[in-house]
Scaffold this active site. Structure first.
Site, short mmCIF file in Angstrom:
data_model
loop_
_atom_site.label_atom_id
_atom_site.label_comp_id
_atom_site.label_asym_id
_atom_site.label_seq_id
_atom_site.Cartn_x
_atom_site.Cartn_y
_atom_site.Cartn_z
N LYS A 140 89.97 29.22 25.40
CA LYS A 140 89.84 27.77 25.40
C LYS A 140 90.26 27.28 24.02
O LYS A 140 89.67 27.66 23.01
CB LYS A 140 88.41 27.35 25.70
N LYS B 22 92.61 27.47 29.07
CA LYS B 22 92.45 26.02 29.04
C LYS B 22 92.92 25.48 27.70
O LYS B 22 92.52 26.04 26.68
CB LYS B 22 90.96 25.71 29.24
C1 PBG Z 1 82.89 20.94 27.27
C2 PBG Z 1 84.08 20.89 28.14
C3 PBG Z 1 85.26 20.18 27.86
C4 PBG Z 1 86.05 20.29 28.99
C5 PBG Z 1 85.39 21.08 29.91
N1 PBG Z 1 84.16 21.45 29.36
C6 PBG Z 1 85.62 19.36 26.68
C7 PBG Z 1 85.53 19.92 25.34
O1 PBG Z 1 85.51 21.14 25.13
O2 PBG Z 1 85.47 19.11 24.42
C8 PBG Z 1 87.39 19.62 29.14
C9 PBG Z 1 87.89 19.38 30.52
C10 PBG Z 1 89.01 18.42 30.63
O3 PBG Z 1 89.54 17.89 29.64
O4 PBG Z 1 89.40 18.16 31.78
N2 PBG Z 1 82.33 22.11 26.93
#
Ligand code: PBG
Length: 333
Positions: free
Chosen positions: A196, A256
């Site tokens: 991520k 991601k």
């Molecule tokens: C938070 C989380 C995020 C997303 C999924 N879980 C945002 C972040 O890490 O700030 C993003 C999902 C998206 O942008 O569609 N833990």
């Protein structure tokens, strides 16, 4: 021309093209992300046209629509009211919290649908970080992992099928696996947000949950998540993360964001035999919606092409806000 091999021969007709297609995409490949809030109304999210915050009641209708379209998994994200947000985010393991209640309702009324959860503190933290922030402004790893384990156990107790740690703390997959097993949840799976990245593509999501990092107390708050989410410059590091998650007992590995990271999906596909998921994140969704609203691109064609390309890159599963639209388009052919 004297050409022994003419690749165009197999592109001549729709039938030939269908016969030799290497990749396909189907509704069961999708995981549909849904936002839930405490209110009773359905609230549109302005930065994500077509996506809403659902009440628990209206959520049931949307999930059963998704099931009828062939979607087999949903993931739930809570919009928590400010009054419940604290520095340690302990609302995340309140068994009467929004997510545990939503899961129980869903599993009662639609037990066939696979329910995935998000494990992280950001929706519950007044600081807007995925972990606990120390008085010096450091996001604490090991202390946070204890909270994440409690959050995962409460989600499993509520009926969750698949736990999705999105926090990027070190060692959380193994710790959550142990915590689940200790409570008798050996059959509850873990879909780890393995690679991520610290990405600007999450902007619309943070609006949807009102969860961006912010200073509400005297302590310094890191303005972004780059001390725990990965640097977009790195790809070998994603392999390291994948190896660790696999050793720690992850069932599915996720990359991601998705679109700018297809090389990472491809890399993990070669590295691991586990199923790979890609998160087609909020910013990617909003860009497609904005351009199609202006008539600059054809939404249906762009979405179906994008989803197919995730599969070609090596993703087995795709988390996407386009899930229901795409499933409808696929059914119509
Ligand atoms: C938070 C989380 C995020 C997303 C999924 N879980 C945002 C972040 O890490 O700030 C993003 C999902 C998206 O942008 O569609 N833990």
């Amino acid at each position: 021309m004297d050409l022994p091999y003419r690749p165009r021969r197999l592109r001549r007709s729709e039938a030939f093209r269908e016969m030799v297609a290497e990749t396909s995409v189907k509704p069961a490949d999708f995981i549909y992300p849904l936002f839930v809030h405490e209110g009773s109304e359905v609230q549109p999210i302005s930065a994500m046209p077509g996506i809403n915050r659902w009440s628990i009641d209206s959520l049931l209708g949307e999930v059963s629509r998704a099931w009828d379209l062939g979607i087999r998994c949903v993931v739930l994200f809570p919009k928590v009211s400010d009054s419940l947000k604290t520095e340690d985010g302990k609302e995340c393991f309140n068994p009467e919290g929004l997510i545990p209640r939503a899961i129980r309702r869903l599993k009662k009324e639609l037990p066939q649908m696979t329910v995935m959860t998000d494990v992280a503190l950001d929706p519950y933290s007044c600081d807007g970080h995925d972990g606990i922030v120390s008085s010096e402004g450091v996001v604490l790893n090991d202390e946070t992992v204890e909270y994440l384990c409690r959050q995962a156990v409460v989600q499993a107790q509520s009926g969750a099928d698949l736990i999705g740690p999105s926090d990027m703390m070190d060692g959380r997959v193994g710790a959550i696996r142990d915590a689940l097993d200790e409570e008798g949840f050996e059959d509850v799976g873990i879909i780890s947000y393995t690679a991520k990245y610290s990405s600007a593509y999450y902007g619309p999501f943070r609006e949807a949950l009102d969860s961006a990092p912010r200073e509400t107390t005297a302590k310094p708050i890191p303005k972004d998540k780059s001390t725990y989410q990965m640097d977009p410059a790195n790809s070998r590091e994603a392999i390291t993360e994948a190896q660790l998650d696999e050793q720690e007992g992850a069932d599915i590995l996720m990359v991601k964001p998705g679109l700018a990271y297809l090389d990472i999906i491809h890399g993990l596909r070669k590295e691991s035999n586990l199923p790979i998921a890609a998160y087609n994140v909020s910013g990617e969704y909003s860009m497609v919606k904005a351009a199609s609203e202006r008539g600059w691109i054809d939404e249906k064609s762009v979405v179906l092409e994008t989803l197919l390309c995730f599969r070609r890159a090596g993703a087995d599963l795709i988390l996407t806000y386009h899930a229901c639209d795409a499933a409808e388009w696929l059914a119509k052919g």
